[in-house]
Design an enzyme around this catalytic site. Structure first.
Site, PDB file in Angstrom:
ATOM      1  N   HIS A  24     141.944  10.999  98.961  1.00  0.00           N
ATOM      2  CA  HIS A  24     141.704  10.489  97.762  1.00  0.00           C
ATOM      3  C   HIS A  24     142.240  11.446  96.740  1.00  0.00           C
ATOM      4  O   HIS A  24     141.621  12.628  97.016  1.00  0.00           O
ATOM      5  CB  HIS A  24     140.452   9.848  97.501  1.00  0.00           C
ATOM      6  CG  HIS A  24     140.076   9.189  96.021  1.00  0.00           C
ATOM      7  ND1 HIS A  24     139.666   9.914  94.876  1.00  0.00           N
ATOM      8  CD2 HIS A  24     140.200   7.868  95.641  1.00  0.00           C
ATOM      9  CE1 HIS A  24     139.736   9.107  93.866  1.00  0.00           C
ATOM     10  NE2 HIS A  24     139.961   7.912  94.577  1.00  0.00           N
ATOM     11  N   ASP A  26     140.660  12.621  93.790  1.00  0.00           N
ATOM     12  CA  ASP A  26     139.375  13.440  93.343  1.00  0.00           C
ATOM     13  C   ASP A  26     139.006  14.396  94.651  1.00  0.00           C
ATOM     14  O   ASP A  26     138.757  15.513  94.354  1.00  0.00           O
ATOM     15  CB  ASP A  26     138.370  12.573  93.074  1.00  0.00           C
ATOM     16  CG  ASP A  26     138.724  11.794  91.860  1.00  0.00           C
ATOM     17  OD1 ASP A  26     139.560  12.141  90.880  1.00  0.00           O
ATOM     18  OD2 ASP A  26     138.212  10.858  91.350  1.00  0.00           O
ATOM     19  N   GLU A  52     137.890  24.549  89.110  1.00  0.00           N
ATOM     20  CA  GLU A  52     138.333  23.251  89.034  1.00  0.00           C
ATOM     21  C   GLU A  52     139.694  23.057  89.359  1.00  0.00           C
ATOM     22  O   GLU A  52     140.590  23.944  89.164  1.00  0.00           O
ATOM     23  CB  GLU A  52     137.849  22.660  87.468  1.00  0.00           C
ATOM     24  CG  GLU A  52     136.654  22.978  86.652  1.00  0.00           C
ATOM     25  CD  GLU A  52     135.580  22.127  87.312  1.00  0.00           C
ATOM     26  OE1 GLU A  52     135.928  21.081  88.035  1.00  0.00           O
ATOM     27  OE2 GLU A  52     134.631  22.764  87.088  1.00  0.00           O
ATOM     28  N   PHE A 242     149.500  -1.274  99.275  1.00  0.00           N
ATOM     29  CA  PHE A 242     149.009  -0.019  98.642  1.00  0.00           C
ATOM     30  C   PHE A 242     150.134   1.240  99.290  1.00  0.00           C
ATOM     31  O   PHE A 242     149.843   2.095 100.436  1.00  0.00           O
ATOM     32  CB  PHE A 242     147.707   0.382  99.426  1.00  0.00           C
ATOM     33  CG  PHE A 242     146.720   1.432  98.937  1.00  0.00           C
ATOM     34  CD1 PHE A 242     147.394   2.263  98.006  1.00  0.00           C
ATOM     35  CD2 PHE A 242     145.779   1.682  99.284  1.00  0.00           C
ATOM     36  CE1 PHE A 242     146.756   3.517  97.458  1.00  0.00           C
ATOM     37  CE2 PHE A 242     144.859   2.856  98.834  1.00  0.00           C
ATOM     38  CZ  PHE A 242     145.395   3.880  98.036  1.00  0.00           C
ATOM     39  N   ARG A 256     134.380  14.431  90.383  1.00  0.00           N
ATOM     40  CA  ARG A 256     134.198  12.914  90.006  1.00  0.00           C
ATOM     41  C   ARG A 256     133.485  11.893  90.967  1.00  0.00           C
ATOM     42  O   ARG A 256     133.481  10.822  90.306  1.00  0.00           O
ATOM     43  CB  ARG A 256     135.719  12.611  89.425  1.00  0.00           C
ATOM     44  CG  ARG A 256     136.184  12.972  88.363  1.00  0.00           C
ATOM     45  CD  ARG A 256     137.376  12.172  87.632  1.00  0.00           C
ATOM     46  NE  ARG A 256     138.406  11.961  88.304  1.00  0.00           N
ATOM     47  CZ  ARG A 256     139.443  11.345  87.548  1.00  0.00           C
ATOM     48  NH1 ARG A 256     139.531  11.490  86.450  1.00  0.00           N
ATOM     49  NH2 ARG A 256     140.444  11.239  88.374  1.00  0.00           N
ATOM     50  N   LYS A 257     133.247  12.464  91.894  1.00  0.00           N
ATOM     51  CA  LYS A 257     132.814  11.500  93.024  1.00  0.00           C
ATOM     52  C   LYS A 257     131.331  11.994  93.623  1.00  0.00           C
ATOM     53  O   LYS A 257     130.855  11.986  94.660  1.00  0.00           O
ATOM     54  CB  LYS A 257     133.699  11.590  94.385  1.00  0.00           C
ATOM     55  CG  LYS A 257     135.106  10.842  94.037  1.00  0.00           C
ATOM     56  CD  LYS A 257     134.607   9.218  93.603  1.00  0.00           C
ATOM     57  CE  LYS A 257     135.953   8.256  93.280  1.00  0.00           C
ATOM     58  NZ  LYS A 257     136.465   8.726  91.959  1.00  0.00           N
ATOM     59  N   LYS A 277     131.570  25.408  93.326  1.00  0.00           N
ATOM     60  CA  LYS A 277     130.618  25.967  92.885  1.00  0.00           C
ATOM     61  C   LYS A 277     129.965  27.081  93.880  1.00  0.00           C
ATOM     62  O   LYS A 277     129.682  26.455  95.017  1.00  0.00           O
ATOM     63  CB  LYS A 277     129.580  25.249  92.270  1.00  0.00           C
ATOM     64  CG  LYS A 277     130.002  24.486  90.997  1.00  0.00           C
ATOM     65  CD  LYS A 277     128.964  23.473  90.599  1.00  0.00           C
ATOM     66  CE  LYS A 277     129.643  22.544  89.386  1.00  0.00           C
ATOM     67  NZ  LYS A 277     128.407  21.654  88.818  1.00  0.00           N
ATOM     68  N   LYS A 281     124.618  28.631  91.775  1.00  0.00           N
ATOM     69  CA  LYS A 281     125.004  27.068  90.713  1.00  0.00           C
ATOM     70  C   LYS A 281     123.911  26.361  91.308  1.00  0.00           C
ATOM     71  O   LYS A 281     123.892  25.807  92.630  1.00  0.00           O
ATOM     72  CB  LYS A 281     126.351  26.746  90.610  1.00  0.00           C
ATOM     73  CG  LYS A 281     127.335  27.374  89.794  1.00  0.00           C
ATOM     74  CD  LYS A 281     127.512  28.584  89.760  1.00  0.00           C
ATOM     75  CE  LYS A 281     128.674  29.107  89.013  1.00  0.00           C
ATOM     76  NZ  LYS A 281     129.000  30.434  89.410  1.00  0.00           N
ATOM     77  N   ASP A 283     123.228  23.363  90.571  1.00  0.00           N
ATOM     78  CA  ASP A 283     123.806  21.919  90.845  1.00  0.00           C
ATOM     79  C   ASP A 283     124.069  21.821  92.260  1.00  0.00           C
ATOM     80  O   ASP A 283     123.689  20.795  92.771  1.00  0.00           O
ATOM     81  CB  ASP A 283     125.081  21.834  90.116  1.00  0.00           C
ATOM     82  CG  ASP A 283     124.674  21.509  88.639  1.00  0.00           C
ATOM     83  OD1 ASP A 283     123.762  20.927  88.373  1.00  0.00           O
ATOM     84  OD2 ASP A 283     125.965  21.689  87.805  1.00  0.00           O
TER      85      ASP A 283
END
Length: 395
Positions: A24, A26, A52, A242, A256-257, A277, A281, A283
């Site tokens: 995918h 992302d 990123e 597809f 984004r996921k 990260k 971090k 997060d």
């Protein structure tokens, strides 16, 4: 003895979670970003990264901040990105690991961040950012997973299809895919699938009926016996075609996921992404710590489900708050006190306890960060159940 705690507000319901494959758009970005983190940590365990990635038709852009060995050049990082794309399996006309244009705009970390986060004098190392992080575990899937069932099976389907593609068993299927699993709950427990959706990239040489027949055995095999929905509720490529997929069909960006990466919407999320990260971090590292603690609570038989929240301020070592919810299965104030005695929840304490300063992150970038099996080299260490005995003794 396990106490069930307060009943859920609803006991008979349906709940849906989705997963996306390593191909995918992302997830390509997550993999590249984590591969760059691993490159820095392999060279310097104390390296700092906030990386990123963006992908689109035959183009990749790398950006972010790092602090680590100067000998790691932009050209090396571009080769890291190409290798990641090749390992996923992209050799398509409009997204190819060799031919894609890759630009690197990664630069040094801000000195303002460094002075607030680094240890100095009597100051312990602080958190790399503010925020709140959640961890969750439940008995919907047996140990060692202890995950919400919808996301667990959504991941399992795509992992099985990816393995089949990598081993050459499904040469007409492509890397880009999504799954979505809806489960029926009775008395608060999952009992069957009511809907299963799989969208998967495929060769133009096969039609949708053939795609369905190829993937159906892999989907059925990942669900418990008797759980598969009826045929009319098994949806394959609902758009009808597809062929165009991956970054040629849709742009991708790191991070984004976040719901796919965690609990599929079955538990709260603090909003921070993981990939790209380093473990200073919070997060990332504190979300791992919260999962580790919640999983050990459930693994010890103290509760059927456990939610833990941690909160941090940038530059501050200790968490600002610690919250635990077991639905009343145990004395939660006492549990919170014991858990904080069992683990130092400063950024340095988390990294030390879980051994996070290692190049172990590329493998986390798809099919979820949780519900996985700990690796011998320290990967997925937050999935260990090594606090179970101490928690049982304490209660």
């Amino acid at each position: 003895m396990l106490k069930k705690g307060k009943p859920l507000a609803k006991t008979n319901f349906v709940f849906t979670s989705e997963s996306v494959s390593e191909g995918h758009p992302d997830k390509i970005c997550d993999r590249i970003s984590d591969a760059i983190v691993d490159t820095y940590l392999a060279a310097e365990p104390e390296a700092r990264c906030g990386v990123e990635t963006l992908v689109t038709t035959n183009r990749v852009v790398l950006a972010g901040e790092v602090r680590g060995p100067a000998e790691i050049t932009h050209e090396q990082l571009i080769q890291v990105a190409r290798r990641a794309i090749r390992e996923i399996g992209y050799e398509q006309e409009n997204f190819h690991w060799q031919r894609a244009t890759i630009k690197c705009h990664i630069h040094g970390q801000s000195a303002n961040i460094a002075q607030g986060v680094d240890a100095s004098g009597n100051k312990d190392e602080g958190a790399g950012d503010q925020g709140m992080m959640f961890g969750y575990a439940c008995t919907e899937t047996p140990a060692p997973a202890l995950m919400p069932a919808p996301i667990f099976y959504a991941h399992a389907m795509l992992r099985a299809l990816a393995e089949a593609r990598h081993t050459g068993k499904t040469p007409l299927l492509g890397p880009d895919a999504k799954s979505q699993v809806t489960l029926q709950y009775e008395d608060g427990k999952p009992v069957r699938a009511t809907k299963v959706v799989v969208s998967i990239q495929h060769s133009e040489r096969i039609d949708q009926d053939e795609v369905r027949e190829i993937i159906r055995p892999y989907v059925v095999a990942t669900l418990p016996e008797g759980w598969m929905c009826d045929e009319q509720n098994f949806l394959v490529n609902p758009t009808g075609l597809f062929v165009i997929g991956g970054p040629d069909g849709d742009a991708g960006v790191t991070g984004r996921k976040i719901i796919v990466d965690t609990y599929g919407g079955a538990a709260p999320h603090g909003g921070g992404a993981f990939s790209g990260k380093d473990p200073t971090k919070v997060d990332r590292s504190a979300a791992y710590a919260a999962r580790y603690l919640a999983k050990n609570v459930v693994g010890a038989g103290l509760a059927e489900r456990c939610t833990i929240q941690l909160a941090y301020a940038i530059g501050v070592a200790k968490p600002l708050s610690f919250y635990v919810d077991t639905g009343g299965a145990v004395d939660e104030d006492r549990l919170a006190h014991i858990l904080q005695q069992l683990m130092d929840l400063s950024p340095r304490g988390i990294r030390t306890h879980l051994g996070l300063n290692k190049p172990i992150y590329t493998r986390t970038s798809s099919y979820g960060h949780f519900g996985r099996t700990p690796d011998r080299d320290g990967g997925f260490s937050w999935e260990r159940l090594d606090l179970v005995d101490e928690l049982r003794r304490a209660f």
